[in-house]
Design a protein around this motif. Structure first.
Motif, short mmCIF file in Angstrom:
data_model
loop_
_atom_site.label_atom_id
_atom_site.label_comp_id
_atom_site.label_asym_id
_atom_site.label_seq_id
_atom_site.Cartn_x
_atom_site.Cartn_y
_atom_site.Cartn_z
N TYR A 1017 49.72 74.86 40.65
CA TYR A 1017 50.59 73.71 40.91
C TYR A 1017 50.43 72.68 39.80
N ASP A 1018 51.52 72.00 39.47
CA ASP A 1018 51.49 71.02 38.38
C ASP A 1018 51.19 69.62 38.86
N LEU A 1019 51.70 69.25 40.01
CA LEU A 1019 51.48 67.92 40.57
C LEU A 1019 51.22 68.02 42.05
N VAL A 1020 50.49 67.04 42.57
CA VAL A 1020 50.26 66.92 44.00
C VAL A 1020 50.56 65.49 44.41
N ILE A 1021 51.48 65.34 45.33
CA ILE A 1021 51.83 64.02 45.86
C ILE A 1021 51.11 63.85 47.19
N GLY A 1081 51.32 69.79 59.74
CA GLY A 1081 50.45 68.65 59.54
C GLY A 1081 49.94 68.44 58.14
N GLY A 1082 50.54 69.10 57.14
CA GLY A 1082 50.09 68.90 55.77
C GLY A 1082 50.39 67.50 55.26
N LYS A 1083 49.47 66.96 54.50
CA LYS A 1083 49.61 65.59 53.98
C LYS A 1083 49.72 65.56 52.47
N GLU A 1084 50.02 66.71 51.87
CA GLU A 1084 50.23 66.78 50.43
C GLU A 1084 51.51 67.55 50.15
N LEU A 1085 52.18 67.13 49.09
CA LEU A 1085 53.40 67.79 48.63
C LEU A 1085 53.11 68.32 47.23
N ALA A 1086 53.06 69.64 47.09
CA ALA A 1086 52.74 70.26 45.80
C ALA A 1086 54.03 70.56 45.05
N ILE A 1087 53.99 70.38 43.74
CA ILE A 1087 55.17 70.53 42.89
C ILE A 1087 54.86 71.50 41.76
N LEU A 1136 51.61 57.95 48.58
CA LEU A 1136 50.35 57.25 48.42
C LEU A 1136 49.83 57.36 46.99
N ARG A 1137 49.92 58.56 46.45
CA ARG A 1137 49.33 58.78 45.13
C ARG A 1137 49.90 60.06 44.55
N ILE A 1138 50.05 60.12 43.24
CA ILE A 1138 50.46 61.32 42.54
C ILE A 1138 49.36 61.67 41.53
N ALA A 1139 48.89 62.88 41.59
CA ALA A 1139 47.82 63.32 40.70
C ALA A 1139 48.02 64.80 40.39
N THR A 1140 47.26 65.27 39.45
CA THR A 1140 47.28 66.70 39.14
C THR A 1140 46.16 67.39 39.92
N PRO A 1141 46.28 68.67 40.16
CA PRO A 1141 45.18 69.37 40.86
C PRO A 1141 43.85 69.27 40.12
N GLU A 1142 43.89 69.20 38.78
CA GLU A 1142 42.66 69.10 38.02
C GLU A 1142 41.93 67.79 38.32
N LYS A 1193 50.68 57.01 36.20
CA LYS A 1193 50.96 57.42 34.82
C LYS A 1193 49.64 57.73 34.11
N SER A 1194 49.03 58.81 34.53
CA SER A 1194 47.73 59.19 33.96
C SER A 1194 47.94 59.99 32.68
N THR A 1195 46.86 60.21 32.00
CA THR A 1195 46.94 61.01 30.76
C THR A 1195 47.34 62.44 31.06
N SER A 1196 46.97 62.94 32.24
CA SER A 1196 47.34 64.32 32.57
C SER A 1196 48.84 64.46 32.70
N LEU A 1197 49.50 63.42 33.21
CA LEU A 1197 50.96 63.48 33.32
C LEU A 1197 51.60 63.44 31.95
N LYS A 1198 51.04 62.66 31.04
CA LYS A 1198 51.60 62.60 29.69
C LYS A 1198 51.44 63.94 28.98
N ALA A 1199 50.41 64.66 29.35
CA ALA A 1199 50.20 65.96 28.71
C ALA A 1199 51.21 67.01 29.15
N LEU A 1200 51.98 66.70 30.21
CA LEU A 1200 52.96 67.66 30.70
C LEU A 1200 54.23 67.66 29.89
#
Length: 1201
Positions: A1017-1021, A1081-1087, A1136-1142, A1193-1200
């Motif tokens: 997965y590339d992103l997790v919301i 009941g999942g609380k994450e949206l994977a992209i 709530l938050r957007i991050a990468t799985p890493e 807007k983390s560095t991991s997102l810029k790397a995408l």
């Protein structure tokens, strides 16, 4: 209709000129011809005379330009030859269709051994023959290799004698029926008569010399430069520790990966007297193991050991007779290949008790000698006849290959010493000596099923018989594993009878099998259909190492009888009528047996395992209770030393322990350890009462004709526990589940002809129903846009009104000429499915669950597995899962129906992993309402117009108009999702199989299967936990973050905001990203982003500007950062938050608390925690929003980019 079919019989003659090319060319005219001939005649010869052909051809020849050409064609038409007529007749009478025949033919062509392997085998045998001629006689004093035999006596001086007979091929290599992918060539090397002494029949002396002879030959081969580079290993043939063989893998490049040579050491028939090895003789004395035996008592027979030695003594003669039958008969060889494929797919030929393919070869010879099989029989006829005779012939009474002059009255006596008796050509050796009765009965059942599948004209039986892999562990309901070494030794020392010890030469496995099978059969009685040994092939070891000890663990598979397996009572004999029987019953069951009085007045011994009110999941563990009690009472085995595999995965649809049922205000009796299956009857009983109340509303303008429940809970397919917790709040109902109910009214001609007016009248009618329910039944209700919501006993029901006129108005279209037509459209199909077809399917699935109690919980496991893999209803429809499981229970994939949900789930995974979705249409013929011709037409339409069907095509007998296109679509599931699910199923099966068949591993934990991977997965919301309610099912955790505090707040009834938002995201951005989430009941949206080509710069076009940003050279480009901002706008307060799985993994490794759940609404809490850098503390005190924006807007997102 039949008359019309026979009229074009003249077409049967027309393509006969192509019949000669049937063997070399599989073209469509041949296929059409065979199908037409199969429907027009029964015997292949009753065809119209050739005179009508000329009458039909004359009109075609009337045009002048074709006159001479037509005459030339007529001259070239020849009458069919005898071979062509025979082939057509065989296709018509033996095969269902030309398709089945072509499939068999194609498979046989693929199974044929390539010429390079044939040449290599001949060359290798010649070189090995030359090698054996160079061997020299001598005393075997020392060897660098270990003797591959575990015996109580140490080897003494062995004099090696040069073999007097050349090595020869045996088994499949001798009959020309070698089968890949791993080609095993069996070669026999015969010890000379001089190597054996007349007393070698005693106390394993023969086996010792055989092993020493094999060791000497192996050592000389390793010293030879011809075999110096080859790989040498020892192994046990058929898991028999008295049958070591040499496995040699040649180093030749063209065969090293696919071919292996296996060397057997045998003896000449005259080396030992066969009469010493009759079943009633003893050839292993108790003194060999240090035991004492009373001289007055006769020694116990060692029939299994005797058969083990006779295998070697009779091998050459048996092989010669079998080769004589198979030599030059391609039909017998191909028939045996078909049977070997069938046997291997079912894994019935593995291990010490396996039903080997050499038995099938001998049985073909037997049928040929009995004139049941003829030399002219086709390969298909050979296989079919063998299956038919296997199913209908009883080998327990004994059959023999020996000629009439050798046959004696001792055959019946032989049969008393073995479970299965099939004597060889000598009349001395039992080919089935090691096969237990349960496995033989299983082979018969599988053969009977194969014949039934061949006789069923409504399905293509080829993939079910030959292509589908059916491992034995997936055919049993429960599995018993005993792998503790000390427990095994304890059972063998204390409970195994000495006669079995001598009979099996102290080999532990068959002794355990005999001991446990007898005990469990007596204790389980009618509860179990059969008890089968589950074996794995022994592992080869290097020739320099010592021979390993095998047989120190055992696995048994139990096939249950659903009618009796879950009975809560074992009733014994009456004490006053049969005191001895009552005493025996009490002794067998121990302290669990009690004296009880029953309603009929009888007083008997009885054992109670539960109550009639127990939940189904608890009743399914009754067999487990019985087995563990028997092992503890009779064999002193503690439950911790035994692994009984049954219902381990049922945990995934149990009620979450975080939710406390004692806080619910309800009259129902609920247990804390309840599950979705046990709660479904409460909802159904409440629905039945509501239906009676609706039928009792007599003062309505129109009578209520029918009431149907369409929600999954009404067919036992709702994986989330439905609790009576719905309640009224202000002007709406709060409930986590809404049960849909469809009602239909009586006929009336006063309904309006406009869609809007008709729906308004429906609403008014529902309001009146609600008022009547409140007035007469005191039920509270709310009117919504979807229908009438009624609150009853803590359950929420949504009542919808169905009317045929609404469906007709939705289909109505007016053409440009003013003509009114009725055309299907997405809205009409959705309404028809919801109001008319789904109620029928729901009733059929409910009936299926009543017939097979494992259907409902199997669906629950399947749905939970798909949901935990982040596949919601938008990617994989829930109804499709139900129909696929129903297909499993409808089709006869196994001789017995599925009795365990866990087994049903394994077969569901096999269906997903191995099905050809591109070429298979899943038909569900409820109530057998489809005729053979209708099924044939559907399959023909599917094959001819495959592109118009969705990737997963499902059809039932209730939706013929929309066959294959109603329950699924091109996007749900898409081709990519279907491939993804197939890979997931294969991986899950690998995990299950490795844990089931492993000696050291325990069965999989539910979390290993029911938790998605966080890879790919590339992103997790992350979503705000207070806005997304937890599921009431047992939570196995998220693949991305650790456990958090659950949220069991009740949402507004029917409001699934997260699903609506995901639908909006998919409709707007499915071209750029794929969205996954757990609907339970999942609380994450994977992209997952689409391929980079979707984000490359493109030419400016007005119609393709969605999510685009201007870039250089006047082009536009889709940026991932822009899409992320759009996602945030759509998610609004949910995000709530957007991050990468890493990033999430890094936080887990560093034991940092993810910014989720508790800290989401408390921006001051992070600042109160001690920080290493003071500047960071000050920035957090100034304001949280800027920090949150920098986090997105983390560095991991810029790397995408």
């Amino acid at each position: 209709m039949l008359k019309n079919k026979r009229k074009p019989g003249k077409l049967v003659k027309k393509p006969l000129k192509n019949a000669a090319r049937l063997e070399s060319q599989d073209d469509s005219p041949t296929k059409e011809h065979s199908e037409q001939s199969a429907t027009s005649s029964d015997d292949g010869f009753d065809e119209p005379k050739p005179t009508p052909v000329k009458k039909d051809q004359t009109p075609i020849a009337k045009p002048k330009k074709n006159k001479f050409k037509q005459k030339d064609d007529a001259k070239n038409v020849k009458p069919p030859t005898l071979e062509e007529m025979k082939e057509l007749r065989d296709t018509q009478n033996l095969f269902h269709s030309n398709l089945f025949k072509l499939q068999v033919k194609e498979m046989l062509e693929e199974l044929q051994l390539k010429q390079k392997y044939i040449d290599f085998i001949e060359t290798w045998l010649e070189s090995f023959t030359a090698f054996t001629r160079q061997l020299k006689d001598g005393l075997m004093e020392r060897t660098h290799l270990e003797v591959p035999l575990k015996i109580p006596q140490k080897p003494t001086g062995f004099v090696f004698s040069k073999p007097t007979r050349e090595p020869y091929l045996i088994g499949a290599a001798g009959t020309g029926t070698l089968l890949g992918p791993k080609i095993i060539v069996d070669v026999a090397l015969e010890m000379p008569k001089e190597s054996l002494h007349k007393d070698d029949y005693l106390n394993l002396r023969y086996d010792q010399k055989r092993a020493l002879y094999l060791t000497y030959v192996t050592e000389r081969m390793k010293e030879s430069p011809t075999y110096a580079q080859d790989k040498f290993t020892f192994n046990y043939h058929a898991n028999n520790p008295l049958k070591p063989v040499l496995e040699l893998t040649p180093v030749a490049k063209q065969v090293t990966k696919h071919l292996q040579v296996r060397l057997f050491i045998t003896s000449p028939p005259s080396s030992l007297k066969h009469g010493r090895f009759v079943p009633w003789n003893n050839n292993i004395r108790p003194s060999l193991y240090g035991d004492e035996w009373d001289e007055d008592e006769p020694l116990p027979p060692t029939q299994h050991y005797n058969a083990n030695v006779l295998f070697d003594l009779t091998l050459s003669e048996n092989q010669a007779h079998i080769e004589k039958t198979f030599k030059g008969r391609r039909n017998f060889q191909d028939g045996l290949l078909l049977l070997k494929v069938w046997l291997r797919q079912r894994e019935l030929d593995i291990g010490y008790s396996g039903f080997g393919s050499h038995i099938l070869a001998a049985f073909i010879v037997y049928l040929n000698s009995q004139r049941i099989l003829h030399q002219s029989s086709s390969s298909y006829q050979v296989a079919r006849t063998v299956w038919n005779q296997l199913a209908n012939t009883d080998w327990t009474k004994g059959i023999t290959l020996a000629p009439a002059s050798v046959q004696t009255e001792e055959l019946a006596k032989f049969a008393t010493y073995y479970d299965v008796c099939f004597m060889d050509f000598t009349g001395q050796h039992n080919l089935c000596a090691n096969i237990p009765l349960s496995l033989y009965q299983r082979v018969r059942e599988e053969a009977k099923l194969a014949v039934e599948l061949l006789n069923d004209m409504k399905l293509n039986s080829f993939p079910l018989i030959f292509m589908q892999k059916c491992p034995l562990y997936s055919r049993v309901d429960n599995i018993l594993k005993i792998t503790n070494y000390s427990s095994i030794n304890q059972m063998l020392m204390l409970h195994s009878q000495p006669k079995f010890k001598y009979d099996y030469a102290n080999y532990g496995y068959p002794q355990l099998l005999q001991l446990l099978t007898e005990l469990l059969k007596k204790g389980l009685a009618e509860r179990v259909h059969s008890i089968l040994p589950l074996e794995t092939e022994s592992t080869p070891w290097p020739v320099e190492n010592k021979a390993p000890v095998i047989g120190n663990y055992i696995q048994l598979g139990l096939i249950l009888q659903p009618e009796h397996a879950y009975e809560v009572l074992n009733k014994g004999p009456a004490t006053n009528e049969d005191p001895e029987g009552a005493a025996e019953f009490r002794s067998f069951w121990g302290e669990r047996s009690n004296l009880r009085r029953f309603q009929d007045g009888s007083i008997t011994e009885a054992v109670v395992w539960g109550t009639a009110q127990d939940a189904p999941a608890k009743k399914r563990l009754i067999v487990r209770q019985i087995v563990l009690h028997l092992l503890e009472h009779h064999l002193q085995l503690d439950s911790k030393d035994v692994q009984y595999i049954a219902a381990e995965l049922d945990q995934v649809y149990r009620l979450s322990p975080w939710f406390k049922v004692n806080k619910l205000k309800t009259k129902l009796t609920l247990d804390q350890d309840t599950d979705a299956e046990a709660l479904s009857p409460h909802v159904i009983r409440c629905y039945d009462e509501l239906a009676r109340q609706l039928h009792g509303l007599n003062d309505l303008p129109l009578e209520i004709v029918s009431i149907s429940g369409t929600s999954p809970v009404f067919r036992y397919c709702e994986p989330q526990p439905v609790l009576p917790q719905a309640r009224f709040a202000e002007n709406h109902i709060l409930s986590s589940h809404v049960q849909r109910v469809v009602i239909q009214l009586g006929q009336s001609g006063k309904w309006p002809n406009q869609l809007t007016a008709l729906r308004a009248l429906k609403t008014a009618f529902l309001i009146e129903i609600g008022e009547k329910l409140e007035e007469k039944c005191h039920l509270r209700w709310v009117m919504t846009a979807e229908g009438l919501m009624v609150l009853k006993q803590g359950f929420c029901f949504l009542i919808e009104l169905a009317h045929n006129k609404e469906l007709a108005l939705l289909k109505q279209e007016i053409t440009e000429r003013g003509i009114t037509t009725y055309v299907d459209n997405p809205a009409s199909r959705s309404l028809e499915r919801q109001h008319y077809i789904l109620p029928k399917v729901s009733g059929a699935l409910h009936s299926l669950h009543q017939t097979h109690s494992a259907f409902g919980p199997t669906v629950l496991l399947a749905k939970r597995w798909l949901a935990t893999q982040l596949l919601d209803d938008g990617l994989w429809p829930d109804v499709a899962t139900e129909l696929l499981v129903a297909h499993l229970f409808q089709q006869r994939y196994a001789p017995q129906a599925i009795a365990s949900p866990q087994t049903g789930f394994i077969r569901f995974l096999q269906l997903l992993a191995h099905s050809d979705f591109n070429g298979e249409l899943f038909l569900l013929n409820f109530n057998n309402s489809w005729q053979e011709q209708q099924i044939a037409d559907l399959e023909h339409s599917y094959r001819s117009d495959r592109q118009s069907y969705p990737p997963l095509a499902l059809t039932t007998s209730y939706d013929m108009q929309h066959s294959g296109r109603l329950w699924t679509s091109d996007q749900s599931p898409s081709q990519r999702v279907l491939g993804h699910v197939t890979r997931l199923a294969r991986h899950s099966l690998e995990i299950i199989e490795s844990s089931l068949m492993s000696k050291d591993l325990r069965f999989v934990r539910p979390a290993q299967l029911f938790r998605a991977s966080n890879e790919g997965y590339d992103l997790v919301i992350q979503l705000k936990p207070d806005l997304v309610s937890n599921s009431l099912t047992y939570d196995l955790g998220s693949p991305f973050v650790s456990f958090g505090q659950p949220n069991f707040n009740l949402p507004r009834a029917g409001a699934n905001n997260l699903a609506k938002i995901v639908r909006q995201l998919r409709s707007a951005y499915s071209d750029f990203a794929a969205f996954f989430y757990n609907p339970h009941g999942g609380k994450e949206l994977a992209i997952v982003w689409r391929p980079p080509t979707e984000f490359a710069p493109k030419t400016f076009k007005v119609t393709e500007l969605q999510a685009c940003t201007p870039c250089d050279n006047g082009k536009v480009q889709v940026l991932r950062e822009t899409l992320v901002e759009d996602f945030k706008i759509l998610l609004k307060d949910f995000y709530l938050r957007i991050a990468t799985p890493e990033e999430l993994k890094r936080e887990q490794r560093e034991h940092q608390q993810p910014k989720r759940y508790f800290n989401a609404n408390q921006p001051q809490e992070p600042s109160s925690k001690p920080k290493k850098h003071k500047a960071q503390k000050d920035s957090s005190e100034q304001g949280a929003p800027p920090k949150k924006k920098r986090l997105i807007k983390s560095t991991s997102l810029k790397a995408l980019k």
